[in-house]
Design a protein around this motif. Structure first.
Motif, PDB file in Angstrom:
ATOM      1  N   ARG A 179       0.833  -1.202   0.000  1.00  0.00           N
ATOM      2  CA  ARG A 179       0.000   0.000   0.000  1.00  0.00           C
ATOM      3  C   ARG A 179       0.863   1.245   0.000  1.00  0.00           C
ATOM      4  O   ARG A 179       1.926   1.285   0.627  1.00  0.00           O
ATOM      5  N   LYS A 180       0.395   2.256  -0.723  1.00  0.00           N
ATOM      6  CA  LYS A 180       1.022   3.579  -0.682  1.00  0.00           C
ATOM      7  C   LYS A 180       0.235   4.469   0.271  1.00  0.00           C
ATOM      8  O   LYS A 180      -1.004   4.449   0.277  1.00  0.00           O
ATOM      9  N   LEU A 181       0.960   5.243   1.060  1.00  0.00           N
ATOM     10  CA  LEU A 181       0.336   6.170   1.994  1.00  0.00           C
ATOM     11  C   LEU A 181       0.906   7.574   1.794  1.00  0.00           C
ATOM     12  O   LEU A 181       2.108   7.737   1.566  1.00  0.00           O
ATOM     13  N   ARG A 182       0.020   8.544   1.884  1.00  0.00           N
ATOM     14  CA  ARG A 182       0.438   9.951   1.938  1.00  0.00           C
ATOM     15  C   ARG A 182      -0.058  10.488   3.269  1.00  0.00           C
ATOM     16  O   ARG A 182      -1.276  10.625   3.476  1.00  0.00           O
ATOM     17  N   ILE A 183       0.876  10.764   4.166  1.00  0.00           N
ATOM     18  CA  ILE A 183       0.539  11.122   5.543  1.00  0.00           C
ATOM     19  C   ILE A 183       0.794  12.610   5.756  1.00  0.00           C
ATOM     20  O   ILE A 183       1.941  13.066   5.659  1.00  0.00           O
ATOM     21  N   PRO A 184      -0.249  13.381   6.038  1.00  0.00           N
ATOM     22  CA  PRO A 184      -0.058  14.813   6.280  1.00  0.00           C
ATOM     23  C   PRO A 184       0.652  15.045   7.616  1.00  0.00           C
ATOM     24  O   PRO A 184       0.705  14.148   8.462  1.00  0.00           O
ATOM     25  N   PRO A 185       1.228  16.235   7.837  1.00  0.00           N
ATOM     26  CA  PRO A 185       1.992  16.506   9.063  1.00  0.00           C
ATOM     27  C   PRO A 185       1.236  16.209  10.350  1.00  0.00           C
ATOM     28  O   PRO A 185       1.807  15.687  11.310  1.00  0.00           O
ATOM     29  N   GLU A 186      -0.079  16.522  10.370  1.00  0.00           N
ATOM     30  CA  GLU A 186      -0.844  16.326  11.604  1.00  0.00           C
ATOM     31  C   GLU A 186      -1.028  14.851  11.962  1.00  0.00           C
ATOM     32  O   GLU A 186      -1.357  14.520  13.103  1.00  0.00           O
ATOM     33  N   LEU A 187      -0.835  13.951  10.995  1.00  0.00           N
ATOM     34  CA  LEU A 187      -0.886  12.515  11.274  1.00  0.00           C
ATOM     35  C   LEU A 187       0.517  11.897  11.349  1.00  0.00           C
ATOM     36  O   LEU A 187       0.647  10.690  11.553  1.00  0.00           O
ATOM     37  N   ALA A 188       1.535  12.754  11.171  1.00  0.00           N
ATOM     38  CA  ALA A 188       2.922  12.285  11.224  1.00  0.00           C
ATOM     39  C   ALA A 188       3.582  12.841  12.484  1.00  0.00           C
ATOM     40  O   ALA A 188       3.251  12.429  13.593  1.00  0.00           O
ATOM     41  N   TYR A 189       4.488  13.793  12.322  1.00  0.00           N
ATOM     42  CA  TYR A 189       5.225  14.317  13.476  1.00  0.00           C
ATOM     43  C   TYR A 189       4.886  15.762  13.806  1.00  0.00           C
ATOM     44  O   TYR A 189       5.490  16.340  14.719  1.00  0.00           O
ATOM     45  N   GLY A 190       3.919  16.347  13.054  1.00  0.00           N
ATOM     46  CA  GLY A 190       3.470  17.679  13.391  1.00  0.00           C
ATOM     47  C   GLY A 190       4.514  18.755  13.119  1.00  0.00           C
ATOM     48  O   GLY A 190       5.411  18.579  12.290  1.00  0.00           O
ATOM     49  N   PRO A 191       4.416  19.882  13.847  1.00  0.00           N
ATOM     50  CA  PRO A 191       5.301  21.027  13.570  1.00  0.00           C
ATOM     51  C   PRO A 191       6.722  20.851  14.085  1.00  0.00           C
ATOM     52  O   PRO A 191       7.613  21.615  13.708  1.00  0.00           O
ATOM     53  N   GLU A 192       6.948  19.885  14.945  1.00  0.00           N
ATOM     54  CA  GLU A 192       8.276  19.709  15.530  1.00  0.00           C
ATOM     55  C   GLU A 192       9.131  18.766  14.671  1.00  0.00           C
ATOM     56  O   GLU A 192       8.634  17.776  14.142  1.00  0.00           O
ATOM     57  N   PRO A 193      10.438  19.060  14.529  1.00  0.00           N
ATOM     58  CA  PRO A 193      11.338  18.134  13.822  1.00  0.00           C
ATOM     59  C   PRO A 193      11.407  16.795  14.562  1.00  0.00           C
ATOM     60  O   PRO A 193      11.159  16.717  15.767  1.00  0.00           O
ATOM     61  N   ALA A 194      11.737  15.753  13.823  1.00  0.00           N
ATOM     62  CA  ALA A 194      11.809  14.407  14.416  1.00  0.00           C
ATOM     63  C   ALA A 194      13.063  13.690  13.923  1.00  0.00           C
ATOM     64  O   ALA A 194      13.713  14.121  12.971  1.00  0.00           O
ATOM     65  N   GLY A 195      13.368  12.606  14.596  1.00  0.00           N
ATOM     66  CA  GLY A 195      14.567  11.852  14.241  1.00  0.00           C
ATOM     67  C   GLY A 195      15.822  12.645  14.504  1.00  0.00           C
ATOM     68  O   GLY A 195      16.760  12.599  13.699  1.00  0.00           O
ATOM     69  N   CYS A 196      15.868  13.344  15.629  1.00  0.00           N
ATOM     70  CA  CYS A 196      16.988  14.240  15.931  1.00  0.00           C
ATOM     71  C   CYS A 196      18.078  13.521  16.715  1.00  0.00           C
ATOM     72  O   CYS A 196      17.793  12.722  17.615  1.00  0.00           O
ATOM     73  N   PHE A 197      19.331  13.828  16.368  1.00  0.00           N
ATOM     74  CA  PHE A 197      20.483  13.268  17.068  1.00  0.00           C
ATOM     75  C   PHE A 197      21.636  14.261  16.969  1.00  0.00           C
ATOM     76  O   PHE A 197      21.985  14.714  15.876  1.00  0.00           O
ATOM     77  N   GLY A 199      21.750  17.335  17.668  1.00  0.00           N
ATOM     78  CA  GLY A 199      21.364  18.629  17.112  1.00  0.00           C
ATOM     79  C   GLY A 199      20.915  18.589  15.665  1.00  0.00           C
ATOM     80  O   GLY A 199      20.454  19.608  15.147  1.00  0.00           O
ATOM     81  N   GLU A 200      21.048  17.463  14.988  1.00  0.00           N
ATOM     82  CA  GLU A 200      20.603  17.343  13.601  1.00  0.00           C
ATOM     83  C   GLU A 200      19.368  16.455  13.533  1.00  0.00           C
ATOM     84  O   GLU A 200      19.320  15.405  14.179  1.00  0.00           O
ATOM     85  N   CYS A 201      18.379  16.888  12.736  1.00  0.00           N
ATOM     86  CA  CYS A 201      17.107  16.166  12.658  1.00  0.00           C
ATOM     87  C   CYS A 201      16.897  15.609  11.261  1.00  0.00           C
ATOM     88  O   CYS A 201      17.135  16.297  10.257  1.00  0.00           O
ATOM     89  N   ASN A 202      16.458  14.371  11.216  1.00  0.00           N
ATOM     90  CA  ASN A 202      16.247  13.690   9.948  1.00  0.00           C
ATOM     91  C   ASN A 202      14.962  14.155   9.257  1.00  0.00           C
ATOM     92  O   ASN A 202      14.882  14.175   8.030  1.00  0.00           O
ATOM     93  N   ILE A 203      13.958  14.517  10.064  1.00  0.00           N
ATOM     94  CA  ILE A 203      12.657  14.913   9.519  1.00  0.00           C
ATOM     95  C   ILE A 203      12.348  16.333   9.981  1.00  0.00           C
ATOM     96  O   ILE A 203      12.270  16.587  11.193  1.00  0.00           O
ATOM     97  N   PRO A 204      12.171  17.268   9.065  1.00  0.00           N
ATOM     98  CA  PRO A 204      11.848  18.644   9.470  1.00  0.00           C
ATOM     99  C   PRO A 204      10.410  18.750   9.963  1.00  0.00           C
ATOM    100  O   PRO A 204       9.595  17.837   9.778  1.00  0.00           O
TER     101      PRO A 204
END
Length: 225
Positions: A179-197, A199-204
């Protein structure tokens, strides 16, 4: 390509070659004089250029043989790495997305085998995750193994919970389905960056995420609840 060479030259620094190859080497380029050097004739001197060319050719053949053997030995590993990278970066065939009230878009490439993904149980999933511009930021294929996750328990993003487990107009996926999914920000990680390590974040922040999902099957190993 099969390359066959007869190793008949003494090689310096044998530690750079496999032990089994070195044991088979027998230096044959030079041998003690069978007779007094004073007895050498002018004819022997005339033959030296020919002998040198023969020696150079054997050395060249040995080098070609070693190089070909190295390429042949590394080819399967490089092929596997290339194959994993290929599956990690090439998209599944496109399909027309359907959108539900939550904003999630989905479409099925393959429906599956008929058994729906059980909510609350561990399943193995292969996926490739991209940003809206198509850039790959994560993939289970690159790691060479599926991701084990639990659907419907808030252990993953809301978009994946709904997109895989179903609900609010989205049918649950079936084992073996793609299945293909298109996930909008509100169903993903929202306004905050994610995957951070460090000081660098993988997802804006406010990122729309695209997923190619394949449900491999139920997790068969033991894991504590």
């Amino acid at each position: 390509v099969s390359v066959s060479t007869t190793l008949s030259v003494s090689l310096p620094n044998p530690q750079f070659f496999p032990k089994h190859s070195i044991n088979n080497l027998r230096p044959t380029l030079f041998s003690p004089c069978a007779c007094s050097c004073s007895n050498r004739s002018v004819v022997d001197n005339a033959k030296r250029p020919s002998k040198l060319r023969s020696i150079k050719k054997r050395v060249f053949d040995v080098g070609i043989g070693i190089l070909a053997a190295s390429v042949f030995a590394l080819s399967p590993i490089e092929a596997d790495a290339t194959r994993i990278e290929y599956y990690a970066t090439v998209e599944e065939p496109s399909c027309e997305l359907s959108y539900v009230r939550s904003g999630l878009g989905f479409c099925d490439i393959e429906v599956g085998f008929g058994e729906q993904v059980p909510r609350g149980e561990l399943i193995d999933v292969h996926y490739t995750a991209r940003f809206a511009d198509g850039t790959v930021f994560d993939s289970s294929y690159k790691r060479g193994r599926p991701l084990t996750m639990r659907i419907g328990m808030g252990k993953v993003t809301r978009g994946l919970d709904q997109g895989i487990g179903g609900g609010e107009g989205v049918p649950p996926m079936e084992i073996g389905g793609k299945r293909k999914l298109r996930i909008p920000p509100e169903l993903a990680y929202g306004p905050e960056p994610a995957g951070c390590f460090s000081g660098e974040c993988n997802i804006p922040g406010n990122a729309t995420l695209l997923y190619d999902i394949k449900v491999v099957g139920l997790y068969s190993g033991y894991r504590k609840q």
